[in-house]
Design a protein around this motif. Structure first.
Motif, PDB file in Angstrom:
ATOM      1  N   SER A  87       4.231   2.974 -19.432  1.00 29.69           N
ATOM      2  CA  SER A  87       4.568   1.545 -19.891  1.00 29.69           C
ATOM      3  C   SER A  87       3.411   0.707 -20.176  1.00 29.69           C
ATOM      4  CB  SER A  87       5.715   0.683 -18.965  1.00 29.69           C
ATOM      5  OG  SER A  87       5.132   0.554 -17.755  1.00 29.69           O
ATOM      6  N   SER A  88       3.437  -0.465 -20.688  1.00 26.51           N
ATOM      7  CA  SER A  88       2.154  -1.290 -20.709  1.00 26.51           C
ATOM      8  C   SER A  88       1.745  -1.834 -19.418  1.00 26.51           C
ATOM      9  CB  SER A  88       2.198  -2.426 -21.769  1.00 26.51           C
ATOM     10  OG  SER A  88       3.376  -3.191 -21.425  1.00 26.51           O
TER      11      SER A  88
ATOM     12  N   PRO B 243      -6.238 -18.772 -16.563  1.00 25.49           N
ATOM     13  CA  PRO B 243      -7.116 -18.206 -17.042  1.00 25.49           C
ATOM     14  C   PRO B 243      -7.118 -16.924 -17.692  1.00 25.49           C
ATOM     15  CG  PRO B 243      -7.694 -17.918 -14.868  1.00 25.49           C
ATOM     16  CD  PRO B 243      -6.434 -18.783 -14.893  1.00 25.49           C
ATOM     17  N   THR B 244      -8.098 -16.297 -18.724  1.00 26.55           N
ATOM     18  CA  THR B 244      -7.922 -15.038 -19.111  1.00 26.55           C
ATOM     19  C   THR B 244      -8.628 -14.250 -17.918  1.00 26.55           C
ATOM     20  OG1 THR B 244     -10.155 -15.235 -20.059  1.00 26.55           O
ATOM     21  CG2 THR B 244      -8.169 -15.630 -21.389  1.00 26.55           C
ATOM     22  N   ILE B 245      -8.110 -12.980 -17.918  1.00 26.51           N
ATOM     23  CA  ILE B 245      -8.829 -12.124 -16.960  1.00 26.51           C
ATOM     24  C   ILE B 245     -10.063 -11.613 -17.647  1.00 26.51           C
ATOM     25  CG2 ILE B 245      -9.055  -9.561 -16.187  1.00 26.51           C
ATOM     26  CD1 ILE B 245      -6.053  -9.616 -15.853  1.00 26.51           C
ATOM     27  N   SER B 246     -10.537 -11.756 -18.880  1.00 24.35           N
ATOM     28  CA  SER B 246     -11.829 -11.290 -19.420  1.00 24.35           C
ATOM     29  C   SER B 246     -12.789 -12.457 -19.018  1.00 24.35           C
ATOM     30  CB  SER B 246     -11.634 -11.353 -21.030  1.00 24.35           C
ATOM     31  OG  SER B 246     -11.310 -12.563 -21.675  1.00 24.35           O
ATOM     32  N   GLY B 247     -12.188 -13.571 -18.462  1.00 24.57           N
ATOM     33  CA  GLY B 247     -13.327 -14.578 -18.030  1.00 24.57           C
ATOM     34  C   GLY B 247     -13.895 -14.093 -16.849  1.00 24.57           C
ATOM     35  N   THR B 248     -13.370 -13.440 -16.148  1.00 27.99           N
ATOM     36  CA  THR B 248     -13.566 -12.726 -14.672  1.00 27.99           C
ATOM     37  C   THR B 248     -14.253 -11.387 -14.867  1.00 27.99           C
ATOM     38  OG1 THR B 248     -12.160 -13.963 -13.508  1.00 27.99           O
ATOM     39  CG2 THR B 248     -13.018 -11.924 -12.318  1.00 27.99           C
ATOM     40  N   MET B 249     -13.546 -10.660 -15.900  1.00 28.47           N
ATOM     41  CA  MET B 249     -13.842  -9.326 -16.065  1.00 28.47           C
ATOM     42  C   MET B 249     -14.054  -9.230 -17.637  1.00 28.47           C
ATOM     43  SD  MET B 249     -11.083  -7.508 -13.608  1.00 28.47           S
ATOM     44  CE  MET B 249     -11.559  -6.031 -13.919  1.00 28.47           C
ATOM     45  N   PRO B 250     -15.274  -9.464 -18.202  1.00 27.66           N
ATOM     46  CA  PRO B 250     -15.617  -9.217 -19.598  1.00 27.66           C
ATOM     47  C   PRO B 250     -15.119  -7.924 -20.267  1.00 27.66           C
ATOM     48  CG  PRO B 250     -17.465 -10.303 -18.647  1.00 27.66           C
ATOM     49  CD  PRO B 250     -16.437  -9.492 -17.515  1.00 27.66           C
ATOM     50  N   GLY B 251     -14.387  -8.004 -21.403  1.00 32.85           N
ATOM     51  CA  GLY B 251     -13.748  -6.755 -21.916  1.00 32.85           C
ATOM     52  C   GLY B 251     -12.506  -6.241 -21.888  1.00 32.85           C
ATOM     53  N   LEU B 252     -11.938  -7.119 -20.705  1.00 29.97           N
ATOM     54  CA  LEU B 252     -10.559  -6.760 -20.254  1.00 29.97           C
ATOM     55  C   LEU B 252      -9.646  -7.459 -21.227  1.00 29.97           C
ATOM     56  CD1 LEU B 252      -9.199  -5.676 -16.769  1.00 29.97           C
ATOM     57  CD2 LEU B 252      -7.755  -6.502 -18.819  1.00 29.97           C
ATOM     58  N   GLU B 253      -9.201  -6.787 -22.125  1.00 26.39           N
ATOM     59  CA  GLU B 253      -8.326  -7.381 -23.230  1.00 26.39           C
ATOM     60  C   GLU B 253      -7.277  -6.293 -23.558  1.00 26.39           C
ATOM     61  OE1 GLU B 253      -9.991  -9.209 -26.378  1.00 26.39           O
ATOM     62  OE2 GLU B 253     -11.404 -10.468 -25.237  1.00 26.39           O
ATOM     63  N   ALA B 254      -5.942  -6.820 -23.630  1.00 23.36           N
ATOM     64  CA  ALA B 254      -4.872  -5.720 -23.666  1.00 23.36           C
ATOM     65  C   ALA B 254      -3.528  -6.305 -24.105  1.00 23.36           C
ATOM     66  CB  ALA B 254      -4.433  -4.863 -22.614  1.00 23.36           C
ATOM     67  N   SER B 255      -2.619  -5.789 -24.658  1.00 20.42           N
ATOM     68  CA  SER B 255      -1.404  -6.602 -25.213  1.00 20.42           C
ATOM     69  C   SER B 255      -0.217  -5.169 -25.437  1.00 20.42           C
ATOM     70  CB  SER B 255      -1.657  -7.403 -26.395  1.00 20.42           C
ATOM     71  OG  SER B 255      -1.959  -6.142 -27.640  1.00 20.42           O
TER      72      SER B 255
ATOM     73  N   GLY C  61       3.345   1.958 -26.813  1.00 20.14           N
ATOM     74  CA  GLY C  61       3.643   3.260 -26.004  1.00 20.14           C
ATOM     75  C   GLY C  61       3.574   4.503 -26.878  1.00 20.14           C
ATOM     76  N   TYR C  62       4.650   4.724 -28.064  1.00 17.72           N
ATOM     77  CA  TYR C  62       4.659   5.690 -28.692  1.00 17.72           C
ATOM     78  C   TYR C  62       3.650   6.007 -29.611  1.00 17.72           C
ATOM     79  CZ  TYR C  62       7.861   2.734 -31.069  1.00 17.72           C
ATOM     80  OH  TYR C  62       8.449   1.867 -31.784  1.00 17.72           O
ATOM     81  N   MET C  63       3.015   5.122 -30.090  1.00 20.36           N
ATOM     82  CA  MET C  63       1.831   5.164 -31.392  1.00 20.36           C
ATOM     83  C   MET C  63       0.494   5.249 -30.662  1.00 20.36           C
ATOM     84  SD  MET C  63       3.665   5.179 -33.813  1.00 20.36           S
ATOM     85  CE  MET C  63       2.720   5.266 -35.494  1.00 20.36           C
TER      86      MET C  63
ATOM     87  N   ASP D  47       3.105  -6.353  -4.443  1.00 23.38           N
ATOM     88  CA  ASP D  47       1.776  -7.547  -4.307  1.00 23.38           C
ATOM     89  C   ASP D  47       1.768  -8.170  -5.658  1.00 23.38           C
ATOM     90  OD1 ASP D  47       1.163  -7.081  -1.673  1.00 23.38           O
ATOM     91  OD2 ASP D  47      -0.087  -5.323  -2.217  1.00 23.38           O
ATOM     92  N   ALA D  48       1.888  -7.317  -6.781  1.00 21.89           N
ATOM     93  CA  ALA D  48       1.604  -7.736  -8.225  1.00 21.89           C
ATOM     94  C   ALA D  48       2.084  -7.112  -9.249  1.00 21.89           C
ATOM     95  CB  ALA D  48       0.245  -7.951  -8.211  1.00 21.89           C
ATOM     96  N   MET D  49       2.229  -7.368 -10.568  1.00 22.75           N
ATOM     97  CA  MET D  49       2.463  -6.553 -11.545  1.00 22.75           C
ATOM     98  C   MET D  49       1.823  -7.398 -12.844  1.00 22.75           C
ATOM     99  SD  MET D  49       6.638  -7.065 -12.573  1.00 22.75           S
ATOM    100  CE  MET D  49       6.168  -6.018 -14.035  1.00 22.75           C
ATOM    101  N   PHE D  50       1.583  -6.492 -13.907  1.00 22.05           N
ATOM    102  CA  PHE D  50       1.497  -6.967 -15.246  1.00 22.05           C
ATOM    103  C   PHE D  50       2.605  -7.134 -16.128  1.00 22.05           C
ATOM    104  CE2 PHE D  50      -2.903  -5.788 -14.010  1.00 22.05           C
ATOM    105  CZ  PHE D  50      -3.439  -6.972 -14.554  1.00 22.05           C
ATOM    106  N   ASP D  51       3.029  -8.246 -16.556  1.00 28.83           N
ATOM    107  CA  ASP D  51       4.394  -8.268 -17.469  1.00 28.83           C
ATOM    108  C   ASP D  51       3.986  -8.998 -18.603  1.00 28.83           C
ATOM    109  OD1 ASP D  51       6.990  -7.900 -17.947  1.00 28.83           O
ATOM    110  OD2 ASP D  51       7.617  -9.704 -17.057  1.00 28.83           O
ATOM    111  N   GLN D  52       4.751  -8.689 -19.780  1.00 25.45           N
ATOM    112  CA  GLN D  52       4.506  -9.103 -21.216  1.00 25.45           C
ATOM    113  C   GLN D  52       4.842 -10.833 -21.197  1.00 25.45           C
ATOM    114  OE1 GLN D  52       6.212  -5.378 -23.608  1.00 25.45           O
ATOM    115  NE2 GLN D  52       7.028  -7.431 -24.235  1.00 25.45           N
ATOM    116  N   THR D  53       3.667 -11.330 -21.725  1.00 33.62           N
ATOM    117  CA  THR D  53       3.904 -12.893 -21.571  1.00 33.62           C
ATOM    118  C   THR D  53       5.453 -13.540 -22.341  1.00 33.62           C
ATOM    119  OG1 THR D  53       2.735 -12.836 -23.775  1.00 33.62           O
ATOM    120  CG2 THR D  53       1.460 -13.373 -22.076  1.00 33.62           C
TER     121      THR D  53
END
Length: 324
Positions: free
Chosen positions: A161-162, A235-247, A94-96, A199-205
């Motif tokens: 936020s992420s 599955p990984t999202i990159s399997g459906t949308m190549p290049g979408l990786e984030a953390s 976030g701050y970096m 409907d949905a959200m992304f949360d840390q693993t």
């Protein structure tokens, strides 16, 4: 007298520049500044790693919590610390990386004011929906969103936020329009996803893992580069949308000017920690994502930080988020 003084100064400089001079480092406790209150995920990650690194350095690591302004107050304090190898910043996505594009003015520069020391293992994000959601796959969600622009809403832990920015990255990659609802933290957002209000959200693993073991929420996909055993059949999202990786990533930074020998000593201590299988197994069990060893090193982490600043600047601009 002047010649003698110059000779002594030169000899002292040579001694300080010699790597053997750093063999006695550290000779006293080291401080890690965490720019958030105690008890949160950044603090928890920092304390877990600090406890192990301190054993290798044979000196205590004191975690100092300096909260406020989304981490910027603590980061600014660390940037002004004496670069003597005894004060470090626990950096965070976030701050970096995101903050330079989210704020018009900052009291520190993530690149000019810091040198990277080492990167922690990552905490990818997982796309979550309520147990009763009609979406069984990422593909189904994207198909609905394309047919119904702006009808899908995503909860997030707050602007910047992420969970907020990864949802924008997802929307951009999928070429869809979504509506974002910002909460004061991931907990309230997750509750509304489980309740069906969102409907949905992304949360840390690492924070989502306990929730996915219940029957109120389902994991659709991971933002990691590969699948994780803690999330079977996800599955990984990159399997459906190549290049979408984030953390949501973390790491240690030193104030600019800290001697490289001290940075290297600290990194070598961390290397030994990451070779402890009992420790890395513990991290994996908590939903933390281990990386190849070379990704943790100072130079690689410095380049990664720079690339992340550019990556999120593009996402923030495309999402139309105005700097505050």
């Amino acid at each position: 007298m002047k010649t003698t003084h110059l000779l002594i100064t030169s000899v002292a400089a040579l001694i300080c520049a010699n790597p053997s001079f750093a063999q006695s480092y550290p000779e006293r406790p080291v401080t890690w500044i965490v720019p958030f209150a105690a008890g949160g995920p950044t603090d928890g990650m920092a304390r877990m790693v600090a406890a192990e690194v301190s054993k290798e350095l044979k000196q205590p690591i004191v975690v100092e919590n300096v909260g406020g302004a989304g981490g910027q107050i603590g980061a600014a304090k660390a940037s002004n610390a004496k670069p003597d190898g005894y004060t470090f910043l626990v950096g965070h996505f976030g701050y970096m990386a995101a903050a330079p594009s989210l704020y018009k003015t900052m009291k520190y520069d993530p690149i000019k004011d810091f040198d990277a020391v080492f990167r922690f293992p990552d905490t990818p994000l997982v796309l979550l929906v309520g147990a009763g959601s009609k979406y069984k796959t990422v593909g189904e969600m994207i198909a609905f969103a394309k047919a119904n622009p702006g009808k899908i809403n995503f909860g997030n832990a707050g602007v910047g936020s992420s969970s907020h920015l990864v949802a924008e990255l997802f929307a951009a990659k999928a070429n869809i329009k979504i509506m974002q609802i910002s909460y004061k933290g991931a907990g309230p957002a997750l509750n509304d996803v489980m309740g069906g209000q969102v409907d949905a959200m992304f949360d840390q693993t690492n924070t989502a893992l306990p929730q996915t073991k219940g029957d109120r929420i389902r994991a659709l996909a991971l933002t990691s580069s590969r699948t994780m055993p803690q999330f079977p059949n996800v599955p990984t999202i990159s399997g459906t949308m190549p290049g979408l990786e984030a953390s949501t990533w973390y790491g240690i930074y030193a104030p600019k000017g800290t001697p490289r020998a001290m940075i290297d000593t600290t990194y070598k201590a961390y290397q030994k920690v990451m070779q402890n299988k009992a420790f890395t197994d513990k991290m994996e069990q908590q939903g933390i994502f281990l990386l190849p060893e070379e990704n943790y090193a100072p130079d690689a982490f410095q380049k990664f930080t720079q690339s992340e600043i550019g990556k999120w600047a593009d996402v923030i601009k495309q999402a139309g988020i105005e700097p505050q």
